[in-house]
Motif scaffolding. Structure first.
Motif, PDB file in Angstrom:
ATOM      1  N   MET A  78       0.857  -1.184   0.000  1.00 15.84           N
ATOM      2  CA  MET A  78       0.000   0.000   0.000  1.00 15.84           C
ATOM      3  C   MET A  78       0.892   1.233   0.000  1.00 15.84           C
ATOM      4  O   MET A  78       1.915   1.259   0.675  1.00 15.84           O
ATOM      5  CB  MET A  78      -0.884  -0.003   1.254  1.00 15.84           C
ATOM      6  N   HIS A  79       0.512   2.239  -0.791  1.00 16.96           N
ATOM      7  CA  HIS A  79       1.325   3.448  -0.894  1.00 16.96           C
ATOM      8  C   HIS A  79       0.497   4.675  -0.546  1.00 16.96           C
ATOM      9  O   HIS A  79      -0.642   4.826  -1.005  1.00 16.96           O
ATOM     10  CB  HIS A  79       1.882   3.602  -2.311  1.00 16.96           C
ATOM     11  N   ILE A  80       1.064   5.542   0.284  1.00 14.36           N
ATOM     12  CA  ILE A  80       0.449   6.825   0.619  1.00 14.36           C
ATOM     13  C   ILE A  80       1.415   7.914   0.186  1.00 14.36           C
ATOM     14  O   ILE A  80       2.550   7.980   0.669  1.00 14.36           O
ATOM     15  CB  ILE A  80       0.167   6.949   2.125  1.00 14.36           C
ATOM     16  N   GLY A  91       6.801  13.485   0.850  1.00 14.06           N
ATOM     17  CA  GLY A  91       7.254  12.195   1.329  1.00 14.06           C
ATOM     18  C   GLY A  91       6.349  11.077   0.849  1.00 14.06           C
ATOM     19  O   GLY A  91       5.331  11.317   0.195  1.00 14.06           O
ATOM     20  N   ASP A  92       6.747   9.875   1.150  1.00 16.89           N
ATOM     21  CA  ASP A  92       5.977   8.693   0.771  1.00 16.89           C
ATOM     22  C   ASP A  92       5.943   7.712   1.930  1.00 16.89           C
ATOM     23  O   ASP A  92       6.904   7.616   2.707  1.00 16.89           O
ATOM     24  CB  ASP A  92       6.610   7.994  -0.440  1.00 16.89           C
ATOM     25  N   CYS A  93       4.851   6.967   2.015  1.00 19.12           N
ATOM     26  CA  CYS A  93       4.716   5.925   3.031  1.00 19.12           C
ATOM     27  C   CYS A  93       4.338   4.623   2.339  1.00 19.12           C
ATOM     28  O   CYS A  93       3.427   4.601   1.507  1.00 19.12           O
ATOM     29  CB  CYS A  93       3.653   6.317   4.061  1.00 19.12           C
ATOM     30  N   HIS A  94       5.045   3.559   2.664  1.00 21.45           N
ATOM     31  CA  HIS A  94       4.768   2.240   2.104  1.00 21.45           C
ATOM     32  C   HIS A  94       4.394   1.294   3.247  1.00 21.45           C
ATOM     33  O   HIS A  94       5.082   1.244   4.270  1.00 21.45           O
ATOM     34  CB  HIS A  94       5.987   1.694   1.366  1.00 21.45           C
ATOM     35  N   ILE A  95       3.318   0.544   3.050  1.00 18.25           N
ATOM     36  CA  ILE A  95       2.874  -0.410   4.065  1.00 18.25           C
ATOM     37  C   ILE A  95       2.857  -1.799   3.428  1.00 18.25           C
ATOM     38  O   ILE A  95       2.193  -2.028   2.419  1.00 18.25           O
ATOM     39  CB  ILE A  95       1.478  -0.043   4.590  1.00 18.25           C
ATOM     40  N   THR A 107       3.548 -10.252  10.313  1.00 11.46           N
ATOM     41  CA  THR A 107       4.234  -8.969  10.451  1.00 11.46           C
ATOM     42  C   THR A 107       3.748  -7.956   9.424  1.00 11.46           C
ATOM     43  O   THR A 107       3.508  -8.294   8.271  1.00 11.46           O
ATOM     44  CB  THR A 107       5.763  -9.159  10.293  1.00 11.46           C
ATOM     45  N   VAL A 108       3.612  -6.720   9.868  1.00 13.28           N
ATOM     46  CA  VAL A 108       3.277  -5.597   9.005  1.00 13.28           C
ATOM     47  C   VAL A 108       4.382  -4.559   9.139  1.00 13.28           C
ATOM     48  O   VAL A 108       4.832  -4.269  10.245  1.00 13.28           O
ATOM     49  CB  VAL A 108       1.918  -4.968   9.379  1.00 13.28           C
ATOM     50  N   LYS A 109       4.825  -4.032   8.007  1.00  9.94           N
ATOM     51  CA  LYS A 109       5.910  -3.046   8.005  1.00  9.94           C
ATOM     52  C   LYS A 109       5.403  -1.714   7.477  1.00  9.94           C
ATOM     53  O   LYS A 109       4.704  -1.667   6.460  1.00  9.94           O
ATOM     54  CB  LYS A 109       7.069  -3.541   7.137  1.00  9.94           C
ATOM     55  N   LEU A 110       5.746  -0.647   8.164  1.00 18.81           N
ATOM     56  CA  LEU A 110       5.427   0.704   7.707  1.00 18.81           C
ATOM     57  C   LEU A 110       6.733   1.451   7.493  1.00 18.81           C
ATOM     58  O   LEU A 110       7.529   1.603   8.424  1.00 18.81           O
ATOM     59  CB  LEU A 110       4.551   1.425   8.737  1.00 18.81           C
TER      60      LEU A 110
END
Length: 229
Positions: A78-80, A91-95, A107-110
């Protein structure tokens, strides 16, 4: 008329009964949810002082094996995107996340990257956490503030697994194009597989990389004049 009153009374009784039942279930649910203990936090210093790339090699090898057997659920990342404004970004956030079938946790990575304005505040341009979750109850067990450290270990370990299965004992030359954090973990991981001679090329920092990795791994390193060399 009396029968109509009785019917209305029955209807209202049923409605209030359902509302009361729903409220009780909601209250019980809240109690159950609040019963989960808080996840344990492992800060960056704890993570970096207790993990090395050699710790990750076996885990990554097992993960690749499970993936090849179709036993891993890995959803699309997932990308924000955080656009630059007066209040935020850029910026960018990847989940990302995954679950290996039959294991007790997932496990979930942010990962937050490209927050380049942080450099003006003398902060790194990115950060990252891993959240380990109980696969039985769904409760978070631990939060690892790794800030790419565990990510880089994983990548280095993947290189070691590739070297183990995709090369022969007679192939002892290992090339490094780029000499950043991932290259360092690749070198450390390769040293866990077999002895080798390292050759490094980078626009900047190759000499320092070779000196540091030779001292750390005990393997000979030399600087290449070009990527083709």
């Amino acid at each position: 008329r009396e029968s109509k009153i009785n019917i209305r009374t029955s209807i209202f009784t049923m409605m209030f009964s359902q509302v009361a039942k729903f409220s009780l279930q909601k209250l019980i649910g809240r109690r159950h949810l609040s019963g989960f203990p808080a996840p344990r936090l492992f800060d960056y210093e704890t993570v970096t002082s207790n993990l090395s790339v050699s710790d990750a090699i076996e885990a990554v090898e097992q993960a690749f094996s499970a993936l090849a057997k179709g036993k891993v659920d890995v959803p699309m990342p997932m990308h924000i995107g955080v656009e630059e404004s007066e209040n935020a970004g850029p910026g960018d956030c990847h989940i990302k996340g995954g679950y290996v079938s039959g294991t007790p946790t997932f496990t979930v990575k942010l990962a937050c990257v490209s927050f380049y304005k942080n450099l003006e505040k003398k902060l790194p341009p990115g950060s990252g956490i891993f959240i380990v979750v109980n696969a039985v109850t769904g409760a978070p067990l631990g939060v690892f503030q790794e800030n790419r450290f565990m990510t880089d270990l994983r990548t280095g370990a993947a290189g070691a697994v590739a070297m183990k299965y995709c090369s022969t004992e007679s192939q002892t030359n290992v090339g490094f194009i780029g000499t950043g954090a991932i290259a360092r973990n690749m070198a450390r991981a390769a040293a866990c597989v077999r002895s080798f001679e390292g050759v490094a090329y980078a626009f900047d920092g190759a000499d320092e990389f070779c000196k540091e990795m030779e001292a750390e791994t005990g393997m000979p390193f030399s600087v290449a004049n070009s990527a083709e060399a």
